[in-house]
Design a protein around this motif. Structure first.
Motif, PDB file in Angstrom:
ATOM      1  N   LEU A   1      44.435  -6.713 -25.868  1.00 36.82           N
ATOM      2  CA  LEU A   1      44.020  -8.045 -25.208  1.00 36.82           C
ATOM      3  C   LEU A   1      45.229  -9.111 -25.175  1.00 36.82           C
ATOM      4  O   LEU A   1      44.746 -10.036 -24.945  1.00 36.82           O
ATOM      5  CB  LEU A   1      42.773  -8.222 -25.869  1.00 36.82           C
ATOM      6  CG  LEU A   1      41.406  -7.375 -25.522  1.00 36.82           C
ATOM      7  CD1 LEU A   1      40.184  -8.009 -26.393  1.00 36.82           C
ATOM      8  CD2 LEU A   1      41.132  -7.300 -24.132  1.00 36.82           C
ATOM      9  N   GLN A   2      46.236  -8.710 -25.778  1.00 39.10           N
ATOM     10  CA  GLN A   2      47.258  -9.616 -25.784  1.00 39.10           C
ATOM     11  C   GLN A   2      47.651 -10.014 -24.223  1.00 39.10           C
ATOM     12  O   GLN A   2      47.711  -9.171 -23.465  1.00 39.10           O
ATOM     13  CB  GLN A   2      48.598  -9.241 -26.411  1.00 39.10           C
ATOM     14  CG  GLN A   2      49.754 -10.270 -26.440  1.00 39.10           C
ATOM     15  CD  GLN A   2      50.611  -9.748 -27.251  1.00 39.10           C
ATOM     16  OE1 GLN A   2      50.454  -8.546 -28.128  1.00 39.10           O
ATOM     17  NE2 GLN A   2      51.820 -10.462 -27.611  1.00 39.10           N
TER      18      GLN A   2
ATOM     19  N   LYS B   1      36.268 -16.054 -27.059  1.00 40.05           N
ATOM     20  CA  LYS B   1      37.054 -16.954 -26.967  1.00 40.05           C
ATOM     21  C   LYS B   1      38.309 -17.200 -27.538  1.00 40.05           C
ATOM     22  O   LYS B   1      39.436 -17.801 -27.034  1.00 40.05           O
ATOM     23  CB  LYS B   1      36.399 -18.431 -27.028  1.00 40.05           C
ATOM     24  CG  LYS B   1      36.136 -18.726 -28.734  1.00 40.05           C
ATOM     25  CD  LYS B   1      35.394 -20.046 -28.989  1.00 40.05           C
ATOM     26  CE  LYS B   1      35.422 -20.396 -30.549  1.00 40.05           C
ATOM     27  NZ  LYS B   1      34.908 -21.685 -30.906  1.00 40.05           N
ATOM     28  N   GLU B   2      38.506 -16.546 -28.648  1.00 40.06           N
ATOM     29  CA  GLU B   2      39.533 -16.470 -29.286  1.00 40.06           C
ATOM     30  C   GLU B   2      40.795 -15.395 -28.588  1.00 40.06           C
ATOM     31  O   GLU B   2      41.998 -15.602 -28.778  1.00 40.06           O
ATOM     32  CB  GLU B   2      39.668 -15.448 -30.690  1.00 40.06           C
ATOM     33  CG  GLU B   2      38.942 -16.247 -31.635  1.00 40.06           C
ATOM     34  CD  GLU B   2      38.674 -15.471 -32.912  1.00 40.06           C
ATOM     35  OE1 GLU B   2      39.471 -14.518 -33.548  1.00 40.06           O
ATOM     36  OE2 GLU B   2      37.606 -15.616 -33.650  1.00 40.06           O
ATOM     37  N   PHE B   3      40.453 -14.782 -27.575  1.00 43.87           N
ATOM     38  CA  PHE B   3      41.204 -14.083 -26.537  1.00 43.87           C
ATOM     39  C   PHE B   3      41.382 -14.588 -25.264  1.00 43.87           C
ATOM     40  O   PHE B   3      42.222 -13.971 -24.322  1.00 43.87           O
ATOM     41  CB  PHE B   3      40.625 -12.386 -26.362  1.00 43.87           C
ATOM     42  CG  PHE B   3      40.561 -11.630 -27.566  1.00 43.87           C
ATOM     43  CD1 PHE B   3      41.705 -11.167 -28.151  1.00 43.87           C
ATOM     44  CD2 PHE B   3      39.099 -11.336 -28.217  1.00 43.87           C
ATOM     45  CE1 PHE B   3      41.530 -10.375 -29.087  1.00 43.87           C
ATOM     46  CE2 PHE B   3      39.157 -10.760 -29.349  1.00 43.87           C
ATOM     47  CZ  PHE B   3      40.568 -10.226 -29.963  1.00 43.87           C
TER      48      PHE B   3
ATOM     49  N   ALA C   1      34.333  -9.316 -28.676  1.00 42.30           N
ATOM     50  CA  ALA C   1      35.366  -8.519 -27.991  1.00 42.30           C
ATOM     51  C   ALA C   1      36.220  -7.808 -29.531  1.00 42.30           C
ATOM     52  O   ALA C   1      36.423  -8.500 -30.604  1.00 42.30           O
ATOM     53  CB  ALA C   1      36.301  -8.987 -27.224  1.00 42.30           C
ATOM     54  N   ILE C   2      36.651  -6.547 -29.283  1.00 43.86           N
ATOM     55  CA  ILE C   2      37.490  -5.997 -30.031  1.00 43.86           C
ATOM     56  C   ILE C   2      38.646  -5.285 -29.249  1.00 43.86           C
ATOM     57  O   ILE C   2      38.514  -4.595 -28.083  1.00 43.86           O
ATOM     58  CB  ILE C   2      36.489  -4.861 -31.114  1.00 43.86           C
ATOM     59  CG1 ILE C   2      37.440  -4.207 -32.123  1.00 43.86           C
ATOM     60  CG2 ILE C   2      36.120  -3.640 -30.182  1.00 43.86           C
ATOM     61  CD1 ILE C   2      36.663  -3.324 -33.064  1.00 43.86           C
TER      62      ILE C   2
ATOM     63  N   GLY D   1      41.860   6.488 -23.728  1.00 41.61           N
ATOM     64  CA  GLY D   1      42.828   5.528 -23.665  1.00 41.61           C
ATOM     65  C   GLY D   1      42.140   4.022 -23.036  1.00 41.61           C
ATOM     66  O   GLY D   1      43.094   3.423 -22.512  1.00 41.61           O
ATOM     67  N   PHE D   2      40.998   3.793 -23.547  1.00 40.75           N
ATOM     68  CA  PHE D   2      40.677   2.418 -23.327  1.00 40.75           C
ATOM     69  C   PHE D   2      41.214   1.546 -24.571  1.00 40.75           C
ATOM     70  O   PHE D   2      41.119   2.048 -25.663  1.00 40.75           O
ATOM     71  CB  PHE D   2      38.919   2.448 -23.224  1.00 40.75           C
ATOM     72  CG  PHE D   2      38.452   2.997 -22.003  1.00 40.75           C
ATOM     73  CD1 PHE D   2      38.607   2.305 -20.753  1.00 40.75           C
ATOM     74  CD2 PHE D   2      38.175   4.353 -22.005  1.00 40.75           C
ATOM     75  CE1 PHE D   2      37.897   2.903 -19.654  1.00 40.75           C
ATOM     76  CE2 PHE D   2      37.840   4.888 -20.800  1.00 40.75           C
ATOM     77  CZ  PHE D   2      37.530   4.388 -19.586  1.00 40.75           C
ATOM     78  N   GLY D   3      41.275   0.218 -24.194  1.00 40.16           N
ATOM     79  CA  GLY D   3      42.085  -0.715 -25.227  1.00 40.16           C
ATOM     80  C   GLY D   3      41.134  -1.563 -25.765  1.00 40.16           C
ATOM     81  O   GLY D   3      41.421  -2.107 -26.892  1.00 40.16           O
ATOM     82  N   SER D   4      39.819  -1.964 -25.178  1.00 37.17           N
ATOM     83  CA  SER D   4      39.033  -2.806 -25.505  1.00 37.17           C
ATOM     84  C   SER D   4      37.679  -2.726 -25.228  1.00 37.17           C
ATOM     85  O   SER D   4      37.210  -2.060 -24.298  1.00 37.17           O
ATOM     86  CB  SER D   4      39.682  -4.335 -25.158  1.00 37.17           C
ATOM     87  OG  SER D   4      39.443  -4.407 -23.623  1.00 37.17           O
ATOM     88  N   VAL D   5      36.746  -3.499 -26.060  1.00 39.20           N
ATOM     89  CA  VAL D   5      35.376  -3.549 -25.796  1.00 39.20           C
ATOM     90  C   VAL D   5      34.749  -5.040 -25.761  1.00 39.20           C
ATOM     91  O   VAL D   5      35.177  -5.800 -26.808  1.00 39.20           O
ATOM     92  CB  VAL D   5      34.469  -2.740 -26.866  1.00 39.20           C
ATOM     93  CG1 VAL D   5      32.862  -2.652 -26.540  1.00 39.20           C
ATOM     94  CG2 VAL D   5      35.061  -1.287 -26.798  1.00 39.20           C
ATOM     95  N   ILE D   6      34.072  -5.238 -25.066  1.00 41.19           N
ATOM     96  CA  ILE D   6      33.289  -6.584 -24.913  1.00 41.19           C
ATOM     97  C   ILE D   6      31.885  -6.430 -24.980  1.00 41.19           C
ATOM     98  O   ILE D   6      31.101  -5.520 -24.528  1.00 41.19           O
ATOM     99  CB  ILE D   6      33.517  -7.446 -23.333  1.00 41.19           C
ATOM    100  CG1 ILE D   6      35.049  -7.271 -23.064  1.00 41.19           C
ATOM    101  CG2 ILE D   6      32.918  -8.727 -23.416  1.00 41.19           C
ATOM    102  CD1 ILE D   6      35.871  -8.070 -23.903  1.00 41.19           C
ATOM    103  N   LEU D   7      31.032  -7.454 -25.889  1.00 42.54           N
ATOM    104  CA  LEU D   7      29.494  -7.192 -25.948  1.00 42.54           C
ATOM    105  C   LEU D   7      29.158  -8.715 -25.928  1.00 42.54           C
ATOM    106  O   LEU D   7      29.622  -9.730 -26.393  1.00 42.54           O
ATOM    107  CB  LEU D   7      29.389  -6.270 -27.108  1.00 42.54           C
ATOM    108  CG  LEU D   7      29.633  -6.797 -28.532  1.00 42.54           C
ATOM    109  CD1 LEU D   7      28.824  -7.670 -29.086  1.00 42.54           C
ATOM    110  CD2 LEU D   7      29.849  -5.624 -29.324  1.00 42.54           C
TER     111      LEU D   7
END
Length: 178
Positions: free
Chosen positions: A162-163, A137-139, A154-155, A115-121
């Protein structure tokens, strides 16, 4: 090469510690302490055991990946849960054979299932975009330390996750970010 991805077990900890240490020992953009970070994260609230994965070839552990919970907080103090990818490690003698990619894809799949929606790295700007990562920065997301923009990515594991999410990433205290 037949690569098996599985959940890390307690009896793997020593081997994984040594694997991470060896994987990063010649890495220029590293503090060479990733193996200690993993030890701290395993004992934290941010740890998700199902997102601590190893790669095996011929029953030998050759790779490791860890995704842990983080928060993104906006100016209004709204908080959004995401995941941090840190680290992904592959033994030097088998790097460049797709093992890291298999670990990333397996971790993404498992994170989606949970249920996780995103990943940052924070990582190599030429490697992670192959897996769908875009600049944070796009998000409208920033990391809490001064690093080149090209390495902050991020993805969205699920479309639109991420909206309307923006702000600063808050890592668990185990990351020891001042």
């Amino acid at each position: 090469m037949n690569v098996k991805i599985r959940k890390e077990e307690k009896e793997d900890f020593k081997t994984v510690f040594e694997l991470i240490q060896k994987s990063f020992e010649t890495e220029e953009l590293s503090d060479h302490k990733e193996h200690y970070l993993v030890e701290r994260l395993r004992n934290s609230d941010a740890f998700v055991p199902e997102l601590s994965l190893i790669a095996e070839v011929n029953n030998q552990i050759v790779g490791y990946i860890l995704l842990t919970k983080i928060k993104i907080e906006d100016d209004a103090k709204n908080s959004y849960t995401s995941l941090a990818l840190a680290p992904v490690a592959v033994l030097p003698e088998v790097q460049g054979k797709g093992i890291g990619g298999k670990l990333i894809e397996a971790a993404h799949k498992k994170a989606r299932e949970l249920g996780f929606g995103s990943v940052i790295l924070l990582g190599h700007e030429n490697y992670y975009p192959k897996f769908g990562y875009k600049l944070t920065k796009e998000f409208g997301i920033k990391l809490p330390f001064d690093v080149p923009e090209a390495n902050c990515m991020a993805i969205e594991l699920t479309e639109g996750s991420l909206q309307n999410v923006n702000g600063i990433v808050h890592y668990p205290k185990e990351f020891e970010i001042e």
